[in-house]
Design an enzyme around this catalytic site. Structure first.
Site, PDB file in Angstrom:
ATOM      1  NE  ARG A   1      -3.987  -1.851   2.376  1.00 45.69           N
ATOM      2  CZ  ARG A   1      -4.302  -2.145   3.759  1.00 45.69           C
ATOM      3  NH1 ARG A   1      -3.736  -1.440   4.657  1.00 45.69           N
ATOM      4  NH2 ARG A   1      -4.853  -3.193   3.781  1.00 45.69           N
TER       5      ARG A   1
ATOM      6  NE  ARG B   1      -7.204   4.373   2.387  1.00 44.62           N
ATOM      7  CZ  ARG B   1      -8.008   3.614   3.270  1.00 44.62           C
ATOM      8  NH1 ARG B   1      -9.010   4.363   3.758  1.00 44.62           N
ATOM      9  NH2 ARG B   1      -7.483   2.705   3.618  1.00 44.62           N
TER      10      ARG B   1
ATOM     11  NE  ARG C   1      -9.519   6.717  -6.281  1.00 44.34           N
ATOM     12  CZ  ARG C   1      -9.846   5.968  -5.058  1.00 44.34           C
ATOM     13  NH1 ARG C   1      -8.932   5.235  -4.602  1.00 44.34           N
ATOM     14  NH2 ARG C   1     -11.156   5.829  -4.716  1.00 44.34           N
TER      15      ARG C   1
ATOM     16  CG  ASP D   1      -9.662  -3.747  -4.638  1.00 44.51           C
ATOM     17  OD1 ASP D   1     -10.454  -4.724  -4.876  1.00 44.51           O
ATOM     18  OD2 ASP D   1      -9.423  -3.061  -3.759  1.00 44.51           O
TER      19      ASP D   1
ATOM     20  CE1 TYR E   1     -13.434  -8.152   0.975  1.00 43.08           C
ATOM     21  CE2 TYR E   1     -11.494  -9.486   0.068  1.00 43.08           C
ATOM     22  CZ  TYR E   1     -12.336  -8.334   1.096  1.00 43.08           C
ATOM     23  OH  TYR E   1     -11.324  -7.591   1.789  1.00 43.08           O
TER      24      TYR E   1
END
Length: 344
Positions: free
Chosen positions: A27, A31, A40, A76, A151
């Site tokens: 990552r 962010r 983004r 992703d 998921y």
């Protein structure tokens, strides 16, 4: 295809001598970077993964800023299953949410095989990145069959994996059929990236730590192995990572990894005894340590580098992803520090 065989990162993955311990962060494109948040703004996660110009810019940001030894392809884990026909969205603050969860044999019909024509934006973005990155290797990215299945079955993120485990134990034929399809889709997704020029791949089995070793070996390992061994002829190192997988490290290596990613819970010298003398390790500074002040970061980074010497190769990383609140300056400083203390 040009694998950057002589880069410190690829050499460490192969257990070869390196000028310094290579560094990248899970990552690292995300962010914690103000430039990421800026590009983004107003763009959904799935859309950002399907725009080659944006994928290229986001992937390059941490390389420019931190001077890391490898870039990780910005994507992703649900991108390939969305391309395969599953109706889903990545909801801010929640994660992937599946409109109609996969619970019965008929639901498998919604999961079709994929080719490069289903993910042309991935092919294009990798080619753009390889040209831009020069002698910095690019790592391909995919989620492992178990984590993807969790998921799809739960319909979104879960803490208990009750529905997932209920299918695994109670409907093993359906379970194996689902994971076989997911392994084929994942392998195809990674092969697109390899053909376009990535120098290594990482298979993220983020939630495999929810399993015992016996259950992992019986229900999951054959499918992860189908992906990793399916890339045996690809000529690129294969990294296998999961969270909370201390008891699974031996099996995760056996599944077909050249490098086993280790989270912060298991010291690297202990992990190396489990993964064996033929596999490199990746990790494993606790991401929370980055908030404890530089003296602590320095001390703990030295420990990780020292413990990593027990393995034939070591790629320095965090024991999970960079937290959004992390000060980017700390990552830049940490990268330089690891290079300095590990210089051969």
């Amino acid at each position: 295809m040009t694998v950057l065989q002589d880069s410190p990162f690829v050499r460490a993955c192969r257990g070869l001598p390196v000028p310094h311990t290579p560094v990248w962060f899970m990552r690292q494109a995300g962010r914690s970077l103000p430039e990421y948040r800026k590009v983004r703004q107003g763009i959904g996660m799935l859309e950002s993964c399907r725009r080659p110009d944006l994928v290229t810019e986001i992937t390059l940001q941490p390389v420019r800023r931190h001077g890391v030894d490898a870039a990780i392809f910005y994507s992703d884990i649900v991108v390939p299953v969305a391309a395969a026909g599953i109706d889903l969205d990545i909801v801010p603050g929640t994660g992937p949410v599946v409109a109609e969860p996969v619970r019965a044999a008929a639901d498998l019909e919604r999961l079709r095989p994929i080719t490069v024509d289903d993910v042309p934006y991935v092919d294009e973005a990798v080619r753009l990145l390889v040209a831009e990155l020069g002698d910095t290797p690019l790592i391909g990215f995919a989620g492992a069959p178990f984590t993807l299945a969790s998921y799809l079955i739960e319909g979104g993120p879960s803490r208990t994996y009750l529905k997932t485990k209920a299918m695994m134990y109670g409907a093993p034929d359906l379970w194996n059929a689902l994971l076989t399809r997911l392994a084929e889709i994942t392998l195809s997704f990674l092969r697109v990236q390899v053909a376009a020029g990535v120098s290594a791949v990482q298979l993220f089995d983020s939630w495999a730590g929810a399993l015992s070793e016996a259950d992992y070996r019986r229900y999951v390992m054959p499918h992860s192995s189908a992906v990793l061994r399916g890339l045996l002829d690809a000529g690129v190192p294969r990294i296998h990572f999961g969270v909370g997988t201390g008891v699974l490290l031996e099996a995760m290596g056996e599944a077909g990894a050249d490098v086993v990613g280790v989270d912060w819970r298991t010291p690297l010298d202990v992990a190396t005894k489990r993964t064996g003398p033929d596999r490199a390790v990746q990790g494993n500074l606790d991401p929370a340590i980055l908030f404890a002040g530089w003296d602590v970061v320095e001390r703990e980074a030295r420990r990780v580098v020292e413990q990593g010497r027990a393995a034939p190769g070591h790629v320095f990383n965090l024991g999970h992803g960079v937290m959004p609140e992390t000060d980017p300056e700390i990552l830049t400083r940490l990268t330089a520090f690891v290079h300095e203390i590990s210089e051969r």
